[in-house]
Design a protein around this motif. Structure first.
Motif, short mmCIF file in Angstrom:
data_model
loop_
_atom_site.label_atom_id
_atom_site.label_comp_id
_atom_site.label_asym_id
_atom_site.label_seq_id
_atom_site.Cartn_x
_atom_site.Cartn_y
_atom_site.Cartn_z
N GLY A 9 0.80 -1.29 0.42
CA GLY A 9 0.04 -0.58 -0.07
C GLY A 9 0.99 1.08 0.02
N GLU A 10 2.22 1.23 -0.56
CA GLU A 10 2.61 2.14 -1.01
C GLU A 10 3.02 3.13 -2.28
OE1 GLU A 10 3.99 4.43 1.92
OE2 GLU A 10 3.17 3.07 3.25
N ILE A 11 2.31 2.58 -3.01
CA ILE A 11 1.75 3.38 -4.45
C ILE A 11 2.22 4.78 -4.36
CG2 ILE A 11 0.61 3.32 -6.54
CD1 ILE A 11 1.93 0.99 -6.14
N LEU A 12 3.32 5.60 -5.36
CA LEU A 12 2.49 6.96 -5.08
C LEU A 12 1.85 7.34 -5.80
CD1 LEU A 12 5.16 9.01 -5.91
CD2 LEU A 12 4.90 8.83 -8.26
N ASP A 13 1.10 8.07 -4.90
CA ASP A 13 -0.53 9.27 -5.35
C ASP A 13 0.50 10.46 -6.62
OD1 ASP A 13 -1.51 11.77 -4.65
OD2 ASP A 13 -2.99 10.36 -3.94
N LYS A 14 0.46 10.28 -7.69
CA LYS A 14 0.49 11.14 -8.61
C LYS A 14 0.65 12.39 -8.15
CE LYS A 14 0.24 7.84 -12.06
NZ LYS A 14 -0.86 7.05 -13.37
N TYR A 15 -0.44 13.06 -7.54
CA TYR A 15 -0.80 14.34 -7.42
C TYR A 15 -0.34 14.50 -6.02
CZ TYR A 15 -3.93 13.24 -11.11
OH TYR A 15 -4.70 12.84 -12.43
N ASP A 16 -0.31 13.88 -5.34
CA ASP A 16 0.07 14.89 -3.69
C ASP A 16 1.70 14.46 -3.46
OD1 ASP A 16 -2.78 15.08 -2.98
OD2 ASP A 16 -3.44 13.29 -2.11
N ASP A 17 2.04 13.05 -3.99
CA ASP A 17 3.44 13.19 -3.72
C ASP A 17 4.72 13.43 -4.78
OD1 ASP A 17 2.84 11.22 -1.56
OD2 ASP A 17 2.77 9.77 -3.14
N LEU A 18 3.77 14.62 -5.37
CA LEU A 18 4.63 14.92 -6.81
C LEU A 18 4.68 15.98 -6.31
CD1 LEU A 18 4.20 12.39 -9.74
CD2 LEU A 18 6.43 12.81 -8.01
N ARG A 19 3.46 17.12 -6.43
CA ARG A 19 3.50 18.10 -6.16
C ARG A 19 4.41 18.92 -5.79
NH1 ARG A 19 -1.62 19.03 -1.96
NH2 ARG A 19 -1.28 18.43 -0.37
N PHE A 20 5.24 18.17 -4.12
CA PHE A 20 6.38 19.31 -4.49
C PHE A 20 7.25 19.28 -4.74
CE2 PHE A 20 3.62 18.63 -0.84
CZ PHE A 20 2.47 20.39 -0.04
N LEU A 21 7.65 18.73 -5.27
CA LEU A 21 9.10 18.62 -7.01
C LEU A 21 9.07 19.48 -6.88
CD1 LEU A 21 8.31 15.32 -9.49
CD2 LEU A 21 9.65 15.82 -7.78
N PRO A 22 10.99 19.65 -8.09
CA PRO A 22 10.76 20.99 -7.61
C PRO A 22 10.19 21.66 -8.92
CG PRO A 22 12.92 20.15 -6.36
CD PRO A 22 11.87 19.23 -6.88
N GLN A 23 10.28 22.44 -9.39
CA GLN A 23 9.79 23.37 -10.41
C GLN A 23 10.11 23.12 -11.29
OE1 GLN A 23 5.90 24.23 -11.42
NE2 GLN A 23 6.78 23.51 -12.89
N ASN A 24 12.18 22.44 -11.42
CA ASN A 24 12.88 22.85 -12.86
C ASN A 24 12.09 20.86 -13.17
OD1 ASN A 24 14.05 21.81 -10.59
ND2 ASN A 24 16.29 22.19 -11.83
N GLU A 25 12.28 20.51 -11.98
CA GLU A 25 11.92 18.86 -12.12
C GLU A 25 10.87 18.16 -13.32
OE1 GLU A 25 12.95 14.44 -9.88
OE2 GLU A 25 12.55 16.33 -8.69
N LYS A 26 9.87 19.30 -12.54
CA LYS A 26 9.12 19.01 -12.85
C LYS A 26 8.66 19.13 -14.41
CE LYS A 26 5.29 20.03 -8.86
NZ LYS A 26 4.54 21.00 -8.56
#
Length: 208
Positions: A137-154
């Motif tokens: 049950g530790e699958i990445l939530d594409k919205y919640d877990d990635l929203r704080f990525l640095p903008q350049n990486e996004k």
């Protein structure tokens, strides 16, 4: 048969986009195996028997699928789902499994018999870290877990389009490493099946 002929058959198939992606990767021997379930329901509407024409179309697609699998010359298993009849509808369907070689197909069939999510995921070629994350049950939530990525990486990931080719749940802790396999698949599709590649890029949403 020339490889290009098989790719053209896959690209022109009526199968859904994900199924065409999966069977192409199996055909190219990039992915060990794939499965495709098809289940259809045909209704009788307003006293007029709608089933006959719908079932005719369904049977044509079923036979077309069998023909395609034979043409590709890859190991496959085809199974028809038992027909169910109700007062106002008929349900029937089929599924097929395909492997890049006989052992890969056998491995998937055996994994499916166990019902083990881990064994099935590994048989389908998913990274072990992703399979374990799914089980735990530790699958990445594409919205919640990635929203704080640095903008350049996004921005870089969005430009690359790699997430449009993800076909399994990425893990929260190892998703960057798991994307390397997806990149390999993406490059194989781009190189060998440019029409399918363009369709995937055009039709799939990018959530970044």
């Amino acid at each position: 048969m020339q490889k290009e002929e098989g790719i053209k058959v896959i690209e022109n198939s009526f199968l859904e986009l994900q199924a065409r992606q999966d069977i192409l990767l199996v055909y190219l021997r990039e992915k060990p195996s794939m499965q495709y379930p098809s289940r259809n329901e045909y209704y009788k509407k307003e006293g007029k028997d709608f089933c006959e024409e719908a079932l005719k179309e369904f049977n044509e697609k079923k036979e077309s699928t069998k023909k395609m699998l034979g043409f590709l010359e890859i190991p496959f298993y085809f199974e028809e789902v038992e027909k169910e009849k109700f007062d106002y509808s008929i349900k029937e369907g089929y599924r097929f499994l395909a492997g890049r070689d006989e052992n890969s197909l056998i491995n998937l069939r055996e994994a499916l018999k166990t019902g083990s999510s881990k064994k099935i995921g590994l048989a389908l070629g998913y990274p072990e870290t992703a399979v374990n994350a799914f089980v735990e049950g530790e699958i990445l939530d594409k919205y919640d877990d990635l929203r704080f990525l640095p903008q350049n990486e996004k921005d870089a990931l969005k430009e690359e389009g790699v997430f449009k080719f993800v076909s399994f749940g990425l893990s929260k802790n190892n998703w960057r490493e798991e994307l390397e396999l997806v990149r390999k698949y993406q490059e194989a599709i781009k190189k060998n099946a440019p029409n399918l590649y363009k369709e995937i890029i055009a039709k799939r949403k990018d959530f970044l």
